[in-house]
Design a protein around this motif. Sequence first.
Motif, PDB file in Angstrom:
ATOM      1  N   GLU A   1      -0.828 -22.726  13.750  1.00  9.11           N
ATOM      2  CA  GLU A   1      -2.150 -23.207  14.165  1.00  9.11           C
ATOM      3  C   GLU A   1      -2.731 -22.451  15.360  1.00  9.11           C
ATOM      4  O   GLU A   1      -3.942 -22.363  15.506  1.00  9.11           O
ATOM      5  CB  GLU A   1      -2.103 -24.713  14.448  1.00  9.11           C
ATOM      6  CG  GLU A   1      -1.215 -25.161  15.578  1.00  9.11           C
ATOM      7  CD  GLU A   1      -1.947 -25.230  16.918  1.00  9.11           C
ATOM      8  OE1 GLU A   1      -3.181 -25.074  16.921  1.00  9.11           O
ATOM      9  OE2 GLU A   1      -1.267 -25.413  17.925  1.00  9.11           O
TER      10      GLU A   1
ATOM     11  N   PHE B   1      -8.410 -27.921  15.824  1.00 13.02           N
ATOM     12  CA  PHE B   1      -9.343 -26.903  15.334  1.00 13.02           C
ATOM     13  C   PHE B   1     -10.785 -27.281  15.670  1.00 13.02           C
ATOM     14  O   PHE B   1     -11.602 -26.417  15.999  1.00 13.02           O
ATOM     15  CB  PHE B   1      -9.179 -26.712  13.821  1.00 13.02           C
ATOM     16  CG  PHE B   1      -7.973 -25.908  13.438  1.00 13.02           C
ATOM     17  CD1 PHE B   1      -7.882 -24.568  13.785  1.00 13.02           C
ATOM     18  CD2 PHE B   1      -6.924 -26.485  12.743  1.00 13.02           C
ATOM     19  CE1 PHE B   1      -6.765 -23.818  13.438  1.00 13.02           C
ATOM     20  CE2 PHE B   1      -5.801 -25.745  12.392  1.00 13.02           C
ATOM     21  CZ  PHE B   1      -5.719 -24.408  12.744  1.00 13.02           C
TER      22      PHE B   1
ATOM     23  N   ILE C   1      -6.224 -24.124   7.642  1.00 12.84           N
ATOM     24  CA  ILE C   1      -7.320 -25.049   7.323  1.00 12.84           C
ATOM     25  C   ILE C   1      -7.327 -25.380   5.834  1.00 12.84           C
ATOM     26  O   ILE C   1      -7.509 -26.538   5.440  1.00 12.84           O
ATOM     27  CB  ILE C   1      -8.668 -24.449   7.769  1.00 12.84           C
ATOM     28  CG1 ILE C   1      -8.714 -24.406   9.300  1.00 12.84           C
ATOM     29  CG2 ILE C   1      -9.836 -25.268   7.224  1.00 12.84           C
ATOM     30  CD1 ILE C   1      -9.940 -23.737   9.870  1.00 12.84           C
TER      31      ILE C   1
ATOM     32  N   GLU D   1      -5.464 -18.839  10.753  1.00 10.02           N
ATOM     33  CA  GLU D   1      -6.253 -20.072  10.795  1.00 10.02           C
ATOM     34  C   GLU D   1      -6.847 -20.455   9.443  1.00 10.02           C
ATOM     35  O   GLU D   1      -6.773 -21.634   9.050  1.00 10.02           O
ATOM     36  CB  GLU D   1      -7.366 -19.938  11.843  1.00 10.02           C
ATOM     37  CG  GLU D   1      -8.211 -21.187  11.980  1.00 10.02           C
ATOM     38  CD  GLU D   1      -9.234 -21.056  13.092  1.00 10.02           C
ATOM     39  OE1 GLU D   1     -10.414 -21.373  12.848  1.00 10.02           O
ATOM     40  OE2 GLU D   1      -8.845 -20.623  14.203  1.00 10.02           O
TER      41      GLU D   1
END
Length: 367
Positions: A289, A328, A299, A295
């Motif tokens: 993360e 995030f 996600i 990323e």
Amino acid sequence: MRILFEDSPDYEMVLGDYLERIPISWSRDESFGLLKTRLVAEPETTRDLAEKVMDNREKGGELAGSLLSAIAETSEGQDWMFESLTSGNVRKEASALVMLLNLISSITEPNLDHNLRLLKANAQSVSEDNTHLLLWCLEEACEKERDIFVPLLEEVLRTRGVPAASVYLSRPSLHRERPVSALVLAVEILEEKGLDNGEISLGLIGIYPKNREFVLERLKRWISKGKFPDSHHGMLVAHLKKHDTSPIIALIEELIDSGNRNALYVAANCLEELTQSISEWLGWCEKWESDSNKEPAVIRSLLEILSRLKTYEASGDRIRAIELVQKFASRSNIDYEDSTKHISLGKYSHEGCANTRQENRYTLKRP
């Protein structure tokens, strides 16, 4: 029990139907035992029936071989097998190969050495149409005389090329340890022709326990092209999950770090397929993360994980996933509370609703 046994058209039809339902390697079929006693007792009738089955069935040679395997140890059977193997007739040759297969695979065969020599002497002259039977015989022979028959098996694969390699890799094997060198060779033969299919995937299953680097090299190639896991990799993925998959995920990390966009695109799917549980999948998300390169994969993973965790039972995994989403959101200057305040379960009367509210105490602060 009385077993019906006669040389007649009606009996030949019934017998042919029966032979089509049992394995050609009849030594593994218990139901054949009762019939075998009659076949051995009346070898001439057995031979006549075999010839009729051979002429009247699509795979008549193989079916006749199953029938004649019952008398393969007799002088009549040995004569038929030798004559048919060298006859140049595809169906007769098939019957002889099935007889050899049953003799070689039998644990009580008294003339094993003789039959192995017969196979070795005639292997290269077997017709292309019977390559599948030849490969089966050779693999059985590898169990008996590995030093002699593994090189012969590999030579047959080299000589016959793609068709033989495809047959060899795609045929299910009952052996726990197929010759890895032959599997590697078959995979390389297909790769040399630019083929990249499910047969290669099946071959890698047998190779992985003994030559992991060979398999990892292929997986890296597929992942770098965005082609793994694909529809024809199902059995391979299931097999890989029986082992430590961290070396494969390390490959994905390496490719993403080197800027490979295809690896990034399939990373979430790879994590889904190669981890044993959502908890383990989340573990990789938590590890990645803080890495901006990974990323998008995290996600995508969280989207899939949360869609699966729409449950009214308390879930530590969902708490972990939502906490990652919050990180995030904060990193992207998104007001998580404002973005989720429209979510309301206040009017929902499901008995598990309290559990959902309990989880949300850790993730949402509703106004």
